[in-house]
Design an enzyme around this catalytic site. Structure first.
Site, PDB file in Angstrom:
ATOM      1  N   GLY A  12       0.801  -1.171  -0.055  1.00 23.47           N
ATOM      2  CA  GLY A  12      -0.045   0.141  -0.031  1.00 23.47           C
ATOM      3  C   GLY A  12       0.955   1.273   0.158  1.00 23.47           C
ATOM      4  CG  ASP A  13       0.362   3.937   2.416  1.00 24.79           C
ATOM      5  OD1 ASP A  13      -0.680   4.113   2.016  1.00 24.79           O
ATOM      6  OD2 ASP A  13       0.810   3.865   3.655  1.00 24.79           O
ATOM      7  N   GLY A  15       1.118   5.416  -4.155  1.00 23.02           N
ATOM      8  CA  GLY A  15       0.982   6.512  -4.786  1.00 23.02           C
ATOM      9  C   GLY A  15      -0.255   6.493  -5.591  1.00 23.02           C
ATOM     10  CE  LYS A  16      -3.575   1.897  -3.351  1.00 20.80           C
ATOM     11  NZ  LYS A  16      -2.249   1.969  -2.313  1.00 20.80           N
ATOM     12  CE  LYS A  18       1.828  12.060  -9.791  1.00 25.88           C
ATOM     13  NZ  LYS A  18       3.213  12.661  -9.899  1.00 25.88           N
ATOM     14  CG  ASN A  38      -8.394  -0.384   5.000  1.00 26.64           C
ATOM     15  OD1 ASN A  38      -9.241   0.288   4.062  1.00 26.64           O
ATOM     16  ND2 ASN A  38      -8.384  -1.473   4.980  1.00 26.64           N
ATOM     17  N   GLY A  40      -5.814   5.623   2.256  1.00 29.89           N
ATOM     18  CA  GLY A  40      -5.476   6.961   2.364  1.00 29.89           C
ATOM     19  C   GLY A  40      -4.980   7.256   1.305  1.00 29.89           C
ATOM     20  CG  HIS A  41      -6.268   6.028  -2.287  1.00 28.95           C
ATOM     21  ND1 HIS A  41      -6.750   5.536  -3.165  1.00 28.95           N
ATOM     22  CD2 HIS A  41      -5.612   5.300  -1.219  1.00 28.95           C
ATOM     23  CE1 HIS A  41      -6.787   4.406  -2.605  1.00 28.95           C
ATOM     24  NE2 HIS A  41      -5.980   4.075  -1.600  1.00 28.95           N
ATOM     25  CB  THR A  42      -1.794  11.718  -0.895  1.00 29.37           C
ATOM     26  OG1 THR A  42      -1.845  10.934   0.456  1.00 29.37           O
ATOM     27  CG2 THR A  42      -1.555  13.208  -0.406  1.00 29.37           C
ATOM     28  CD  GLN A 225      -6.563  -1.746   1.602  1.00 32.11           C
ATOM     29  OE1 GLN A 225      -7.557  -2.188   1.011  1.00 32.11           O
ATOM     30  NE2 GLN A 225      -6.912  -0.701   2.389  1.00 32.11           N
ATOM     31  CB  THR A 240      -6.161  -5.464   4.432  1.00 30.39           C
ATOM     32  OG1 THR A 240      -7.287  -4.910   4.865  1.00 30.39           O
ATOM     33  CG2 THR A 240      -6.324  -5.891   2.979  1.00 30.39           C
ATOM     34  NE  ARG A 303      -0.350   2.707  11.859  1.00 29.37           N
ATOM     35  CZ  ARG A 303      -0.951   1.243  11.565  1.00 29.37           C
ATOM     36  NH1 ARG A 303      -0.653   0.387  12.169  1.00 29.37           N
ATOM     37  NH2 ARG A 303      -1.662   1.074  10.513  1.00 29.37           N
ATOM     38  CG  ASP A 333      10.577  13.046  -5.888  1.00 32.26           C
ATOM     39  OD1 ASP A 333       9.844  11.886  -6.340  1.00 32.26           O
ATOM     40  OD2 ASP A 333      10.175  13.726  -5.072  1.00 32.26           O
TER      41      ASP A 333
END
Ligand code: GDP
Ligand code: IMO
Ligand code: MG
Length: 422
Positions: A12-13, A15-16, A18, A38, A40-42, A225, A240, A303, A333
């Site tokens: 997970g995390d 960058g999905k 974006k 659960n 969190g997509h930024t 995820q 999960t 976290r 980057d």
């Protein structure tokens, strides 16, 4: 091909959010097919940072219809808050127009949050490190055929009966376990109020999507995820409770299996939040430096994310499991000034070296690394592959060689336009 499925490749995390926001500009529907809040997509937009948890990442594009599919578990109270937060930002979110929720999606209740917390306590040092959002217990109740569905929120009498039966059953177990008993009346009040707000958007999304297919609409399936958190294919039991890989994309939407393009999102290094094995994890100050450079803190719980080197063994495995046609390499980057290391094999406890991801004892493998020279240049403004430093290009080529997957897109910053297409 009108359907594209976007999945996370590791834990997970990646960058999905974006990538989906970027792809959604040319899409009619964006559909979340699994998980819950659960996730969190930024999105980093000209107006600032936006973190979405349940609302699909196409919501910023006014013409795109965003669908919360039947495979998602929905906390209705959270969803109301998330939509209200988007309205406060001045965004156009209209239930029934650009935000639809499957009437078949299961509901996360207060009971599930309490069970999640309790189960983690009982697991002690073997805890999973869940997000505490009630995800596992909600999916368990779905399997046990005692769950409530979003459509139930629009049927007050049926909701009352189902909730009363569920609370009775749960409270019989909660008392002896020392879990705070459920207040059925309070829950009913909250759920009915949420149902009233969400009602215009609660529909048969499967029928909508099947019609969209007949009309040849462009559909983007948004994974939550990542493949290694997938209930079946991930690093069980540190996973999960949903089918986070491509397998969940059809069961979680009501669209029949059909030809589609699958895009796997992966960072140029590796991160994990929560417990569980992570072969290439860095336990030294290099890991801390990557965390600082990439601002690696969970989008949902805050976290600190565990950081490590790129793991070509795990990526190859997830590429196969997900059927990924190509990779999007994100956060490249961030690696400016670091050595470029990737794991190409694992030494097993018996001394053998493998390039396959073992189902057991992953915490006991010793990754075998190749190291390439790093780059010191700021690459965040690069938009053409050939303009990357030679060492950066060589790293991308090494990733392709060791994963067997083509890197079709490279992300060089959190912003929408910070993308290199190859
Ligand atoms: P998701 O759950 O897969 O959508 O990913 P998250 O949003 O939880 O975490 C990814 C983080 O990396 C977010 O803070 C993004 O803004 C950020 N991000 C995405 N792509 C890039 C990139 O290419 N470079 C940098 N520096 N950050 C990125
Ligand atoms: P996105 O979509 C990273 C992790 C938790 C925990 C495990 C089980 O933003 O990539 P759960 O609450 O689902 O029962 O927790 O899964 N986890 C995630 N890690 N990104 C996520 O979502 C995650 N969703 C769950 O940290 O280890
Ligand atoms: Mg995330």
């Amino acid at each position: 091909m009108p359907t594209t499925c976007v999945v996370g490749i590791l834990w997970g995390d990646e960058g999905k959010g974006k990538v989906i926001d970027y792809l959604a500009a040319d899409t009619d529907f964006v559909v979340r097919f699994g998980g819950g809040h659960n996730a969190g997509h930024t999105l980093v937009l000209p107006s600032g940072k936006l973190v979405l948890h349940l609302v699909p990442s196409g919501i910023v594009h006014p013409h795109t219809v965003n669908v919360i599919g039947n495979g998602v578990v929905v906390d209705p109270l959270h969803l109301c808050d998330e939509v209200a937060g988007l309205h406060e930002r001045g965004m156009q979110v209209e239930l029934g127009r650009n935000l639809l929720i499957s009437e078949r999606a299961h509901v996360i209740l207060a009971a599930h949050r309490r069970q999640d917390e309790w189960a983690e306590k009982v697991r002690g040092s073997g805890r999973i490190g869940t997000t505490g959002r009630g995800i596992g217990p909600a999916y368990s109740d779905r399997c046990a055929r005692v769950g409530l569905r979003m459509g139930d929120l629009c049927r007050p009498e049926a909701l009352k009966n189902a909730l009363t039966a569920l609370a009775e059953q749960k409270n019989a177990l909660f008392g002896p376990a020392g879990i705070e008993p459920l207040d059925c009346e309070q829950m009913l009040k909250e759920l009915l109020a949420a149902g009233e707000k969400l009602k215009p958007g609660i529909v048969d999304t499967g029928a909508v999507l099947r019609q969209a297919r007949r009309d040849d609409k462009r559909v983007l399936l948004e994974g939550a995820q990542g493949c290694l958190l997938d209930l079946e294919h991930g690093t069980y039991p540190f996973v999960t409770s949903s089918h986070a890989s491509t397998g969940g994309a059809f069961s979680g939407t009501g669209m029949p299996p059909h030809e589609m393009k699958t895009v796997g999102i992966v960072k140029a290094y590796a991160t994990r939040v929560g417990e569980g094995p992570f072969p290439t994890e860095l336990h030294d100050e290099v890991g801390e430096k990557i965390r600082a450079a990439g601002n690696e803190y969970g989008s949902t719980t805050g976290r600190p994310r565990r950081c490590g080197w790129f793991d070509a063994v795990a990526v190859r495995y997830s590429g196969e499991v997900s059927g990924a046609d190509e990779l999007v390499l994100t956060c490249f980057d961030v690696l400016r000034g670091f050595p470029l290391k990737l794991a190409t094999g694992y030494r097993l406890p018996n001394g053998d070296v493998t390039t396959a991801l073992p189902a057991f004892d992953l915490e006991r493998v010793e990754p075998q690394f190749v190291e390439l020279p790093g780059f010191d240049e700021d690459i965040s403004a690069v938009r053409v592959f050939d303009d990357l430093p030679a060492n950066a290009k060589a790293y991308v080529q090494a990733i392709e060689e060791h994963t067997g997957l083509r890197v079709g897109t490279i992300s060089v910053g959190p912003g929408r336009d910070q993308v290199i297409q190859r």
